[in-house]
Design an enzyme around this catalytic site. Sequence first.
Site, PDB file in Angstrom:
ATOM      1  N   CYS A 103      -1.045   4.740   2.168  1.00 46.95           N
ATOM      2  CA  CYS A 103      -1.780   3.598   1.624  1.00 46.95           C
ATOM      3  C   CYS A 103      -3.292   3.812   1.788  1.00 46.95           C
ATOM      4  O   CYS A 103      -4.076   3.528   0.881  1.00 46.95           O
ATOM      5  CB  CYS A 103      -1.337   2.352   2.372  1.00 46.95           C
ATOM      6  SG  CYS A 103      -1.981   0.843   1.700  1.00 46.95           S
ATOM      7  N   CYS A 203       2.277  -1.740   4.950  1.00 42.88           N
ATOM      8  CA  CYS A 203       0.936  -1.902   4.401  1.00 42.88           C
ATOM      9  C   CYS A 203       0.975  -2.728   3.121  1.00 42.88           C
ATOM     10  O   CYS A 203       1.582  -2.325   2.124  1.00 42.88           O
ATOM     11  CB  CYS A 203       0.378  -0.505   4.114  1.00 42.88           C
ATOM     12  SG  CYS A 203      -1.228  -0.474   3.378  1.00 42.88           S
TER      13      CYS A 203
END
Length: 398
Positions: A103, A203
């Site tokens: 991410c 995330c």
Amino acid sequence: MQTKGKVVVGLSGGVDSSVAAKLLIDQGYEVIGAFMLNWDDTRYTITDEMQWVKDSEDAKMVADKLGIPFHIFDFKKKYFKRVVDYMFREYERGRTPNPDILCNREIKFDLFWEEAKKFDADFVATGHYARKGILEKDGKTYYQLLAGVDPKKDQSYFLAQLNQEQLKYALFPIGELEKPEVRRIAKEANFVTAEKRDSQGLCFVGKVNLPDFLRQQLAPKEGDIILIPREYYDQFETPNNFENERQRLEFLGKTYTYKPKDGMVVGKHQGAHYFTKGQRKGLNIGGFKQRTFVIDTDVVNNIVYIGEHYTHPGLYRQALKVNNDELHWVRPDLALNPDDTLDVDVRYRHLQPLRKARLHQFDDVLWVEFFEPQQAIAEGQFVAWYLDDELVGSGVIS
């Protein structure tokens, strides 16, 4: 008035990024706030609420309080393609991915930077507990990724895949602070986020029931849970000598190839790809004196192998390897040549205590040899190595 430059701050709706934005303003930067919308599907999250709506509202309130412009960047499609698809692929292969690291590499310091450039930004900033150093060496400038000052919050591991170009434009304003100080600054500024709990889970997705989440792509399939007894390992003897260094490392890092006949069936599961090495929750089996742990998964034959007690030999290895094509040097000037070695500190999980280890570089692979056996090393996890408080490289455990 002359500013230090224009920064787009990733305002997540949390306290850390709120304080990061305030500190940058105090330091003389021109600041823009932006919320990254990467996920809006609540079907697999543990709470039904649209968490991103609340978070984006909190982020907007902080931006208004600071008197800075605020935008929402919609990355949903690209996030699914770059991060979620990667998760599905890795679990399907029986590996253990780390979406937070992806991410950061793919979204926060790639897509976000591309979007920030449309506002003529000089930098992007986040609320990570990490620091950036700048080093001049042999006429070149190198950017260092340094651990955050607060050892309980250090997030350098999550940034282990950033490259020099990404670090060049990155700012980590709260890396020099400890969490209580961040909370104090937020309280004094009357931020709505001052007392807000830290986000948890995947995330941008939040807390999810992982099997439910994975069932989107990976169908449930009943299989056996097989207990491997300690006696299984009595057949393996340590050789008195090795032909070469590589053979020695391969012995230290060997993974066992279990077969159903090596143990006994003690339960059923709904899909081997839902489990990872070292896992002890979710097995739903009882009747053992000691806790049981997953020691391996066979996704081809849909079998989960377990061992009893955290001292079970199947949980431990003293070396791991990273194939060269999954090897990344944050500091490319420190990359090893074949036959080079380097003593480093290593972790393969966030906030895991650093372990002493030695890197051994070969033509095709890097071996990481720990000075003591390590528990629950899982393929697909990221391993990162440090020199003092600088994270200098990382790779995917193969």
